[in-house]
Design a protein around this motif. Structure first.
Motif, PDB file in Angstrom:
ATOM      1  N   PHE A  83      -9.505 -36.609  39.568  1.00 55.67           N
ATOM      2  CA  PHE A  83      -8.771 -36.959  38.350  1.00 55.67           C
ATOM      3  C   PHE A  83      -8.149 -35.734  37.699  1.00 55.67           C
ATOM      4  O   PHE A  83      -7.420 -35.850  36.720  1.00 55.67           O
ATOM      5  N   GLY A  84      -8.413 -34.551  38.202  1.00 58.86           N
ATOM      6  CA  GLY A  84      -7.836 -33.327  37.655  1.00 58.86           C
ATOM      7  C   GLY A  84      -8.100 -32.171  38.606  1.00 58.86           C
ATOM      8  O   GLY A  84      -8.666 -32.357  39.678  1.00 58.86           O
ATOM      9  N   LEU A  85      -7.671 -30.989  38.217  1.00 57.73           N
ATOM     10  CA  LEU A  85      -7.879 -29.800  39.034  1.00 57.73           C
ATOM     11  C   LEU A  85      -8.844 -28.830  38.365  1.00 57.73           C
ATOM     12  O   LEU A  85      -8.858 -28.742  37.136  1.00 57.73           O
ATOM     13  N   PRO A  86      -9.623 -28.097  39.143  1.00 60.55           N
ATOM     14  CA  PRO A  86      -9.728 -28.213  40.591  1.00 60.55           C
ATOM     15  C   PRO A  86     -10.546 -29.431  41.005  1.00 60.55           C
ATOM     16  O   PRO A  86     -11.371 -29.927  40.237  1.00 60.55           O
ATOM     17  N   VAL A  87     -10.305 -29.912  42.199  1.00 59.92           N
ATOM     18  CA  VAL A  87     -11.115 -30.975  42.792  1.00 59.92           C
ATOM     19  C   VAL A  87     -11.611 -30.468  44.132  1.00 59.92           C
ATOM     20  O   VAL A  87     -10.878 -29.812  44.873  1.00 59.92           O
ATOM     21  N   THR A  88     -12.874 -30.721  44.424  1.00 58.70           N
ATOM     22  CA  THR A  88     -13.486 -30.214  45.648  1.00 58.70           C
ATOM     23  C   THR A  88     -14.235 -31.337  46.346  1.00 58.70           C
ATOM     24  O   THR A  88     -14.991 -32.082  45.704  1.00 58.70           O
ATOM     25  N   ILE A 132      -0.890 -31.715  37.354  1.00 59.16           N
ATOM     26  CA  ILE A 132      -2.143 -32.447  37.351  1.00 59.16           C
ATOM     27  C   ILE A 132      -3.019 -31.828  36.272  1.00 59.16           C
ATOM     28  O   ILE A 132      -3.046 -30.614  36.116  1.00 59.16           O
ATOM     29  N   PRO A 133      -3.762 -32.623  35.493  1.00 62.49           N
ATOM     30  CA  PRO A 133      -4.620 -32.035  34.470  1.00 62.49           C
ATOM     31  C   PRO A 133      -5.727 -31.188  35.068  1.00 62.49           C
ATOM     32  O   PRO A 133      -6.177 -31.421  36.187  1.00 62.49           O
ATOM     33  N   GLU A 134      -6.131 -30.166  34.328  1.00 58.95           N
ATOM     34  CA  GLU A 134      -7.262 -29.342  34.732  1.00 58.95           C
ATOM     35  C   GLU A 134      -8.545 -30.040  34.335  1.00 58.95           C
ATOM     36  O   GLU A 134      -8.569 -30.866  33.435  1.00 58.95           O
ATOM     37  N   THR A 135      -9.642 -29.697  35.009  1.00 60.58           N
ATOM     38  CA  THR A 135     -10.947 -30.230  34.645  1.00 60.58           C
ATOM     39  C   THR A 135     -11.886 -29.090  34.336  1.00 60.58           C
ATOM     40  O   THR A 135     -11.700 -27.961  34.773  1.00 60.58           O
ATOM     41  N   SER A 136     -12.930 -29.382  33.582  1.00 57.13           N
ATOM     42  CA  SER A 136     -13.921 -28.361  33.241  1.00 57.13           C
ATOM     43  C   SER A 136     -15.053 -28.431  34.233  1.00 57.13           C
ATOM     44  O   SER A 136     -15.125 -29.304  35.088  1.00 57.13           O
ATOM     45  N   MET A 180     -16.602 -33.378  43.702  1.00 49.91           N
ATOM     46  CA  MET A 180     -16.725 -32.995  42.305  1.00 49.91           C
ATOM     47  C   MET A 180     -15.353 -32.670  41.740  1.00 49.91           C
ATOM     48  O   MET A 180     -14.427 -32.319  42.465  1.00 49.91           O
ATOM     49  N   ASN A 181     -15.213 -32.822  40.438  1.00 48.04           N
ATOM     50  CA  ASN A 181     -14.031 -32.380  39.707  1.00 48.04           C
ATOM     51  C   ASN A 181     -14.466 -31.275  38.766  1.00 48.04           C
ATOM     52  O   ASN A 181     -15.471 -31.396  38.071  1.00 48.04           O
ATOM     53  N   GLY A 182     -13.700 -30.191  38.744  1.00 49.06           N
ATOM     54  CA  GLY A 182     -14.060 -29.041  37.936  1.00 49.06           C
ATOM     55  C   GLY A 182     -14.527 -27.897  38.812  1.00 49.06           C
ATOM     56  O   GLY A 182     -14.849 -28.081  39.994  1.00 49.06           O
TER      57      GLY A 182
END
Length: 229
Positions: free
Chosen positions: A188-193, A5-9, A206-208
């Motif tokens: 849409f990416g990791l981490p996701v909370t 899974i793509p990472e997020t900022s 949130m994503n990131g």
């Protein structure tokens, strides 16, 4: 073989976290291309059915009331405007038994999906551990779920490496939990909370990564706990 899974900022400035943002930007770009090719196939949703309904209307109201607190270190978290019931989100507990999010229920929870290969995930894990130590108990829990493929060895080794002391160990090697959240419009990416209430309904998401060991995060969790009393 499981797809990454793509990472997020975290949305912070390039000056504040240059290395994480650079890694995340590259990963998101790669993930977007891979996603176009069907990386998130609906067939991977098996065993992780989510849901929506009027039962989560209260969570939407709670999210709206918490909006003034979504600032500073948790400014990237957004209150939900549609119902998301994650009661059926499936993953394994520390003994390898399949459970659902409902099995951890009865209290608000901060549910975090992470992986050892995700640099922003690794960076925020100590803060999640600190949040659990500071606010965790019968009235709140951080549910951090590894989505690393394979057995528990790698994520458990990472927990030991960085000295995790208070987080419970949860693992979903199928990526089903992520795909359920993606289908629900939460990831849409990791981490996701996602912040869920005692009924497993999403209050905010949130994503990131975020700085969870912060006064901003502590105020948010205190407010959520107070509303669940």
């Amino acid at each position: 073989m499981n797809e990454k899974i793509p990472e997020t900022s975290d949305g912070k400035s390039a000056e504040s976290r240059p290395s994480i943002l650079k890694i995340a930007a590259i990963a998101v770009a790669i993930g977007a291309i891979a996603g176009a090719g069907g990386i998130y196939a609906t067939g991977m949703l098996s065993g992780n059915a989510g849901g929506t309904g009027t039962a989560c209307a209260a969570a939407i109201e709670t999210g709206a009331s918490l909006k003034p607190l979504l600032t500073g270190e948790v400014a990237a978290m957004a209150p939900r405007t549609q119902a998301n019931d994650l009661s059926g989100l499936t993953f394994n507990d520390g003994d390898g038994n399949a459970i659902t999010l409902a099995d951890t229920g009865g209290k608000p929870r901060l549910v975090n999906l992470w992986a050892t290969w995700c640099a922003p995930c690794r960076a925020e894990m100590p803060a999640l551990d600190a949040l659990q130590a500071e606010k965790g108990g019968d009235d709140f829990e951080v549910v951090a779920i590894s989505v690393d493929g394979g057995d528990d060895a790698k994520p458990r080794a990472f927990f030991e490496e960085i000295g995790i002391e208070t987080l419970g160990f949860y693992h979903d090697p199928t990526i089903g939990a992520f795909n359920t959240m993606k289908k629900e419009g939460l990831a849409f990416g990791l981490p996701v909370t996602v912040l869920v209430d005692s009924q497993n309904c999403v209050v905010a998401n949130m994503n990131g990564p975020a700085e969870w060991a912060s006064e901003d995060a502590y105020r948010l969790i205190d407010a959520v706990k107070a509303k669940s009393e």
